[in-house]
Design a protein around this motif. Structure first.
Motif, PDB file in Angstrom:
ATOM      1  N   ASP A 165      31.727  45.507  46.047  1.00 16.27           N
ATOM      2  CA  ASP A 165      31.323  44.202  46.583  1.00 16.27           C
ATOM      3  C   ASP A 165      32.291  43.119  46.128  1.00 16.27           C
ATOM      4  O   ASP A 165      32.734  42.266  46.920  1.00 16.27           O
ATOM      5  CB  ASP A 165      29.915  43.841  46.113  1.00 16.27           C
ATOM      6  CG  ASP A 165      28.827  44.623  46.822  1.00 16.27           C
ATOM      7  OD1 ASP A 165      29.140  45.354  47.782  1.00 16.27           O
ATOM      8  OD2 ASP A 165      27.657  44.499  46.406  1.00 16.27           O
ATOM      9  N   ALA A 166      32.622  43.127  44.831  1.00 16.94           N
ATOM     10  CA  ALA A 166      33.506  42.099  44.277  1.00 16.94           C
ATOM     11  C   ALA A 166      34.882  42.146  44.935  1.00 16.94           C
ATOM     12  O   ALA A 166      35.472  41.103  45.250  1.00 16.94           O
ATOM     13  CB  ALA A 166      33.630  42.277  42.767  1.00 16.94           C
ATOM     14  N   GLU A 167      35.391  43.346  45.159  1.00 17.80           N
ATOM     15  CA  GLU A 167      36.700  43.482  45.795  1.00 17.80           C
ATOM     16  C   GLU A 167      36.675  42.937  47.222  1.00 17.80           C
ATOM     17  O   GLU A 167      37.604  42.232  47.645  1.00 17.80           O
ATOM     18  CB  GLU A 167      37.123  44.947  45.802  1.00 17.80           C
ATOM     19  CG  GLU A 167      37.466  45.493  44.410  1.00 17.80           C
ATOM     20  CD  GLU A 167      37.761  46.993  44.437  1.00 17.80           C
ATOM     21  OE1 GLU A 167      37.545  47.621  45.500  1.00 17.80           O
ATOM     22  OE2 GLU A 167      38.205  47.514  43.398  1.00 17.80           O
ATOM     23  N   ALA A 168      35.623  43.266  47.962  1.00 18.31           N
ATOM     24  CA  ALA A 168      35.518  42.793  49.345  1.00 18.31           C
ATOM     25  C   ALA A 168      35.398  41.275  49.399  1.00 18.31           C
ATOM     26  O   ALA A 168      36.055  40.599  50.221  1.00 18.31           O
ATOM     27  CB  ALA A 168      34.322  43.455  50.029  1.00 18.31           C
ATOM     28  N   LEU A 169      34.575  40.717  48.533  1.00 19.74           N
ATOM     29  CA  LEU A 169      34.362  39.271  48.549  1.00 19.74           C
ATOM     30  C   LEU A 169      35.587  38.514  48.045  1.00 19.74           C
ATOM     31  O   LEU A 169      35.835  37.379  48.459  1.00 19.74           O
ATOM     32  CB  LEU A 169      33.126  38.922  47.740  1.00 19.74           C
ATOM     33  CG  LEU A 169      31.820  39.451  48.350  1.00 19.74           C
ATOM     34  CD1 LEU A 169      30.649  39.245  47.391  1.00 19.74           C
ATOM     35  CD2 LEU A 169      31.523  38.787  49.687  1.00 19.74           C
ATOM     36  N   ASP A 170      36.368  39.138  47.178  1.00 16.74           N
ATOM     37  CA  ASP A 170      37.628  38.524  46.752  1.00 16.74           C
ATOM     38  C   ASP A 170      38.593  38.400  47.930  1.00 16.74           C
ATOM     39  O   ASP A 170      39.354  37.425  48.018  1.00 16.74           O
ATOM     40  CB  ASP A 170      38.276  39.338  45.633  1.00 16.74           C
ATOM     41  CG  ASP A 170      37.658  39.051  44.274  1.00 16.74           C
ATOM     42  OD1 ASP A 170      36.945  38.033  44.152  1.00 16.74           O
ATOM     43  OD2 ASP A 170      37.882  39.852  43.338  1.00 16.74           O
ATOM     44  N   ARG A 171      38.559  39.367  48.846  1.00 13.60           N
ATOM     45  CA  ARG A 171      39.389  39.266  50.050  1.00 13.60           C
ATOM     46  C   ARG A 171      38.973  38.063  50.892  1.00 13.60           C
ATOM     47  O   ARG A 171      39.813  37.364  51.462  1.00 13.60           O
ATOM     48  CB  ARG A 171      39.279  40.546  50.884  1.00 13.60           C
ATOM     49  CG  ARG A 171      39.854  41.790  50.220  1.00 13.60           C
ATOM     50  CD  ARG A 171      39.635  43.015  51.095  1.00 13.60           C
ATOM     51  NE  ARG A 171      39.847  44.251  50.358  1.00 13.60           N
ATOM     52  CZ  ARG A 171      39.518  45.452  50.806  1.00 13.60           C
ATOM     53  NH1 ARG A 171      38.962  45.575  52.003  1.00 13.60           N
ATOM     54  NH2 ARG A 171      39.743  46.532  50.075  1.00 13.60           N
ATOM     55  N   VAL A 172      37.672  37.828  50.968  1.00 11.07           N
ATOM     56  CA  VAL A 172      37.189  36.662  51.709  1.00 11.07           C
ATOM     57  C   VAL A 172      37.718  35.382  51.064  1.00 11.07           C
ATOM     58  O   VAL A 172      38.194  34.465  51.751  1.00 11.07           O
ATOM     59  CB  VAL A 172      35.646  36.636  51.741  1.00 11.07           C
ATOM     60  CG1 VAL A 172      35.156  35.432  52.546  1.00 11.07           C
ATOM     61  CG2 VAL A 172      35.085  37.922  52.335  1.00 11.07           C
ATOM     62  N   ARG A 173      37.668  35.314  49.746  1.00 11.05           N
ATOM     63  CA  ARG A 173      38.123  34.116  49.035  1.00 11.05           C
ATOM     64  C   ARG A 173      39.611  33.865  49.270  1.00 11.05           C
ATOM     65  O   ARG A 173      40.038  32.720  49.471  1.00 11.05           O
ATOM     66  CB  ARG A 173      37.842  34.259  47.537  1.00 11.05           C
ATOM     67  CG  ARG A 173      36.358  34.276  47.181  1.00 11.05           C
ATOM     68  CD  ARG A 173      36.151  34.307  45.680  1.00 11.05           C
ATOM     69  NE  ARG A 173      34.732  34.336  45.333  1.00 11.05           N
ATOM     70  CZ  ARG A 173      34.044  35.434  45.101  1.00 11.05           C
ATOM     71  NH1 ARG A 173      34.649  36.631  45.134  1.00 11.05           N
ATOM     72  NH2 ARG A 173      32.750  35.366  44.810  1.00 11.05           N
TER      73      ARG A 173
END
Length: 283
Positions: A165-173
């Motif tokens: 989840d953290a990796e995916a959301l970091d891409r969004v950021r």
């Protein structure tokens, strides 16, 4: 008329002659309990009475800072028995900032000007969503009526693993920063009607956000940062709580918020807010 005062409408908080203290509260599941017990309703009434008195006794300016739209706030007030309008509502994650003069809504012109000059566009958001999909990160629109000219709301469904989840959301950021957009990501709270096992992903102008609302209001009214309060229940409230002197999570806050902020009230909802005010300001 939206949030106007009529014979059966809500009472509005008259503005204080001068402002010494400023307080900012999240609305859903902080100020207002969606499934309130009779005791919680009595606490809300007590808080409303305190606020009506505090505008002169304590020179307190009070407002809601919420992800909900202004229309949604009105409906929830009617359904849940809230009877007092605050001095202002920063709705839709601060993409709308409205003051109330004699109970009638007046947008803040300086805030509106900032939004119009921010460079926000739905085309930028769509480009981000498309690029993410090409990299295996799926965002799906919320379709809850909260989107505005300057806000687009999506959900990201948890992959069942915190690291992924953290990796995916970091891409969004990263992509939001590349496009010059503001971004709010927080774990969904099913108590407010969101789906379980999802994250809120909200795109806004970079000048928005709950922290920026606090700064704008304090600058506009010349409020000393030491005289500021904020209340919240979830992850998207933490930047607001950290921007004030007296930031407090209500006792019914989410586990995500509790794990990331040190000051949690022993009380829930309106009782937590009222208890804090009485402790710091007196009765």
């Amino acid at each position: 008329m939206l949030l106007g005062v009529g014979s059966a409408g809500p009472t509005h908080l008259p503005p204080p002659a001068s402002v010494r203290f400023a307080a900012f509260s999240d609305f859903d599941e902080t100020y207002l309990a969606h499934a309130a017990t009779s005791e919680q309703r009595s606490h809300l009434t007590a808080l409303e009475h305190f606020l009506l008195d505090a505008r002169e006794r304590h020179q307190l300016l009070f407002g809601w800072v919420t992800g909900s739209s202004l229309a949604s706030v009105q409906k929830k007030m009617e359904r849940c028995g809230a009877r007092v309008l605050p001095h202002f509502v920063a709705s839709s994650l601060g993409t709308e900032l409205t003051f109330f003069r004699n109970g009638f809504p007046e947008p803040d012109p300086q805030w509106q000007e900032q939004l119009e000059e921010s460079g926000f566009s739905k085309a930028k958001v769509e480009r981000i969503v498309e690029r993410l999909a090409g990299n295996g990160v799926t965002l799906f629109p919320q379709n809850n009526g909260n989107s505005t000219e300057f806000m687009e709301n999506y959900y990201f469904r948890s992959l069942g693993d915190q690291r992924r989840d953290a990796e995916a959301l970091d891409r969004v950021r990263v992509l939001a920063k590349e496009e010059g957009l503001g971004l709010n990501i927080s774990r969904c709270n099913p108590a407010t009607g969101d789906p379980a096992d999802c994250y809120d992903v909200d795109f806004t102008p970079p000048t928005c956000g709950k922290r920026n609302v606090v700064q704008h209001i304090c600058n506009r009214f010349g409020v000393d940062p030491q005289h500021t309060f904020a209340f919240g229940d979830s992850g998207n409230d933490l930047e607001m709580l950290r921007a004030v002197r007296h930031g407090t999570l209500v006792g019914n806050c989410t586990p995500e918020a509790r794990a990331n902020f040190p000051r949690v009230s022993e009380h829930d909802y309106a009782q937590a807010i009222l208890t804090s005010f009485r402790h710091h300001l007196g009765h």
